[in-house]
Scaffold this motif. Structure first.
Motif, PDB file in Angstrom:
ATOM      1  N   SER A  92      49.615  43.744  32.759  1.00  0.00           N
ATOM      2  CA  SER A  92      48.593  43.147  33.625  1.00  0.00           C
ATOM      3  C   SER A  92      48.196  44.088  34.745  1.00  0.00           C
ATOM      4  N   ALA A  93      49.156  44.878  35.231  1.00  0.00           N
ATOM      5  CA  ALA A  93      48.882  45.813  36.323  1.00  0.00           C
ATOM      6  C   ALA A  93      47.862  46.874  35.917  1.00  0.00           C
ATOM      7  N   ALA A  94      47.726  47.113  34.620  1.00  0.00           N
ATOM      8  CA  ALA A  94      46.780  48.132  34.129  1.00  0.00           C
ATOM      9  C   ALA A  94      45.355  47.588  33.987  1.00  0.00           C
ATOM     10  N   LEU A  95      45.176  46.279  34.138  1.00  0.00           N
ATOM     11  CA  LEU A  95      43.833  45.702  34.008  1.00  0.00           C
ATOM     12  C   LEU A  95      43.002  46.020  35.243  1.00  0.00           C
ATOM     13  N   ASP A  96      41.736  46.249  35.028  1.00  0.00           N
ATOM     14  CA  ASP A  96      40.817  46.578  36.116  1.00  0.00           C
ATOM     15  C   ASP A  96      39.759  45.488  36.250  1.00  0.00           C
ATOM     16  N   PRO A  97      39.903  44.587  37.242  1.00  0.00           N
ATOM     17  CA  PRO A  97      38.946  43.499  37.383  1.00  0.00           C
ATOM     18  C   PRO A  97      37.531  43.957  37.730  1.00  0.00           C
ATOM     19  N   THR A  98      37.356  45.219  38.074  1.00  0.00           N
ATOM     20  CA  THR A  98      36.015  45.725  38.377  1.00  0.00           C
ATOM     21  C   THR A  98      35.307  46.251  37.128  1.00  0.00           C
ATOM     22  N   ASP A  99      36.047  46.355  36.019  1.00  0.00           N
ATOM     23  CA  ASP A  99      35.460  46.808  34.763  1.00  0.00           C
ATOM     24  C   ASP A  99      34.465  45.742  34.286  1.00  0.00           C
ATOM     25  N   PRO A 100      33.250  46.132  33.940  1.00  0.00           N
ATOM     26  CA  PRO A 100      32.257  45.146  33.488  1.00  0.00           C
ATOM     27  C   PRO A 100      32.694  44.356  32.251  1.00  0.00           C
ATOM     28  N   GLU A 101      33.611  44.913  31.475  1.00  0.00           N
ATOM     29  CA  GLU A 101      34.104  44.246  30.271  1.00  0.00           C
ATOM     30  C   GLU A 101      35.352  43.397  30.541  1.00  0.00           C
ATOM     31  N   TYR A 102      35.792  43.355  31.794  1.00  0.00           N
ATOM     32  CA  TYR A 102      37.019  42.645  32.167  1.00  0.00           C
ATOM     33  C   TYR A 102      36.970  41.192  31.693  1.00  0.00           C
ATOM     34  N   GLY A 103      37.974  40.790  30.972  1.00  0.00           N
ATOM     35  CA  GLY A 103      38.103  39.419  30.519  1.00  0.00           C
ATOM     36  C   GLY A 103      37.427  39.111  29.194  1.00  0.00           C
ATOM     37  N   ARG A 104      36.620  40.018  28.718  1.00  0.00           N
ATOM     38  CA  ARG A 104      35.851  39.768  27.492  1.00  0.00           C
ATOM     39  C   ARG A 104      36.750  39.567  26.274  1.00  0.00           C
ATOM     40  N   SER A 105      37.762  40.390  26.121  1.00  0.00           N
ATOM     41  CA  SER A 105      38.640  40.301  24.949  1.00  0.00           C
ATOM     42  C   SER A 105      39.509  39.058  24.982  1.00  0.00           C
ATOM     43  N   VAL A 106      40.044  38.740  26.146  1.00  0.00           N
ATOM     44  CA  VAL A 106      40.853  37.536  26.267  1.00  0.00           C
ATOM     45  C   VAL A 106      39.962  36.311  26.057  1.00  0.00           C
ATOM     46  N   GLU A 154      33.732  24.324  39.744  1.00  0.00           N
ATOM     47  CA  GLU A 154      33.879  25.621  40.387  1.00  0.00           C
ATOM     48  C   GLU A 154      33.378  26.731  39.465  1.00  0.00           C
ATOM     49  N   VAL A 155      32.683  27.694  40.034  1.00  0.00           N
ATOM     50  CA  VAL A 155      32.294  28.879  39.269  1.00  0.00           C
ATOM     51  C   VAL A 155      33.465  29.855  39.385  1.00  0.00           C
ATOM     52  N   LEU A 156      34.038  30.192  38.257  1.00  0.00           N
ATOM     53  CA  LEU A 156      35.218  31.047  38.259  1.00  0.00           C
ATOM     54  C   LEU A 156      34.836  32.511  38.335  1.00  0.00           C
ATOM     55  N   GLY A 157      35.497  33.215  39.233  1.00  0.00           N
ATOM     56  CA  GLY A 157      35.349  34.657  39.296  1.00  0.00           C
ATOM     57  C   GLY A 157      36.092  35.275  38.125  1.00  0.00           C
ATOM     58  N   PRO A 158      35.923  36.561  37.903  1.00  0.00           N
ATOM     59  CA  PRO A 158      36.538  37.217  36.736  1.00  0.00           C
ATOM     60  C   PRO A 158      38.057  37.053  36.661  1.00  0.00           C
ATOM     61  N   GLU A 159      38.745  37.149  37.785  1.00  0.00           N
ATOM     62  CA  GLU A 159      40.206  37.052  37.742  1.00  0.00           C
ATOM     63  C   GLU A 159      40.674  35.630  37.447  1.00  0.00           C
ATOM     64  N   ARG A 160      40.037  34.639  38.033  1.00  0.00           N
ATOM     65  CA  ARG A 160      40.392  33.236  37.778  1.00  0.00           C
ATOM     66  C   ARG A 160      40.042  32.870  36.332  1.00  0.00           C
ATOM     67  N   LYS A 161      38.939  33.406  35.854  1.00  0.00           N
ATOM     68  CA  LYS A 161      38.511  33.101  34.489  1.00  0.00           C
ATOM     69  C   LYS A 161      39.507  33.654  33.476  1.00  0.00           C
ATOM     70  N   ILE A 162      39.959  34.896  33.676  1.00  0.00           N
ATOM     71  CA  ILE A 162      40.917  35.465  32.724  1.00  0.00           C
ATOM     72  C   ILE A 162      42.246  34.723  32.812  1.00  0.00           C
ATOM     73  N   GLN A 163      42.637  34.298  34.015  1.00  0.00           N
ATOM     74  CA  GLN A 163      43.874  33.519  34.149  1.00  0.00           C
ATOM     75  C   GLN A 163      43.770  32.223  33.356  1.00  0.00           C
ATOM     76  N   ALA A 164      42.636  31.538  33.487  1.00  0.00           N
ATOM     77  CA  ALA A 164      42.439  30.287  32.758  1.00  0.00           C
ATOM     78  C   ALA A 164      42.438  30.546  31.249  1.00  0.00           C
ATOM     79  N   HIS A 165      41.746  31.584  30.815  1.00  0.00           N
ATOM     80  CA  HIS A 165      41.718  31.900  29.386  1.00  0.00           C
ATOM     81  C   HIS A 165      43.122  32.217  28.872  1.00  0.00           C
ATOM     82  N   LEU A 166      43.903  32.958  29.637  1.00  0.00           N
ATOM     83  CA  LEU A 166      45.258  33.307  29.210  1.00  0.00           C
ATOM     84  C   LEU A 166      46.114  32.062  29.020  1.00  0.00           C
ATOM     85  N   VAL A 167      46.140  31.205  30.025  1.00  0.00           N
ATOM     86  CA  VAL A 167      47.022  30.038  29.965  1.00  0.00           C
ATOM     87  C   VAL A 167      46.542  29.034  28.914  1.00  0.00           C
TER      88      VAL A 167
END
Length: 144
Positions: free
Chosen positions: A27-41, A102-115
């Motif tokens: 998780s530490a290697a993920l970059d929330p500023t990457d435009p593709e962030y969260g797309r795969s999850v 709530e409109v989820l930001g990229p980090e909250r969205k990936i957290q929700a998708h993961l869980v």
């Protein structure tokens, strides 16, 4: 070469395997500023949601599932907005997106998708091989 897709799916794979040390390290290697962030999850979540609801789901069914999910959490339910999770499910199922919440930001969205993906994979009783197939399918879907 490690891509954002590979890294994200490695994170999800570690979570599905209950490898929490690997999950934290990857998780530490993920970059929330990457435009593709969260797309795969997000793609993996959509695949799992469509396996759980192969005929799709009506808004009432989605809201019931989300309410059950939130009620099952021993801790952390307050971290998730029910309407936002319903919207994620609708999107994952390819249905019309529900409004509100709530409109989820990229980090909250990936957290929700993961869980949510973890829960769906457990519900579907996907074994390690089937989990790998899900991750491979998500990688293919995001490579296009």
């Amino acid at each position: 070469m490690t891509t954002a897709t590979t890294t994200e799916l490695d994170v999800l794979g570690a979570l599905l395997a209950f490898d929490f040390i690997g999950f934290a390290q990857k998780s530490a290697a993920l970059d929330p500023t990457d435009p593709e962030y969260g797309r795969s999850v997000g793609a993996a979540f959509g695949l799992a949601a469509r396996r759980r609801f192969p005929q799709g789901a009506a808004p009432r069914e989605i809201s019931g599932y989300v309410a059950e999910f939130l009620g099952s959490l021993e801790a952390g339910a307050e971290d998730f907005d029910a309407a936002a999770l319903e919207r994620l499910f609708a999107e994952g199922l390819g249905a019309e997106t529900a409004q509100g919440g709530e409109v989820l930001g990229p980090e909250r969205k990936i957290q929700a998708h993961l869980v949510l993906t973890l829960r769906l994979v457990r519900e579907l009783a996907l074994g390690p091989g089937e989990q790998r197939e899900l991750l491979t399918e998500a990688a293919r879907a995001t490579a296009a």
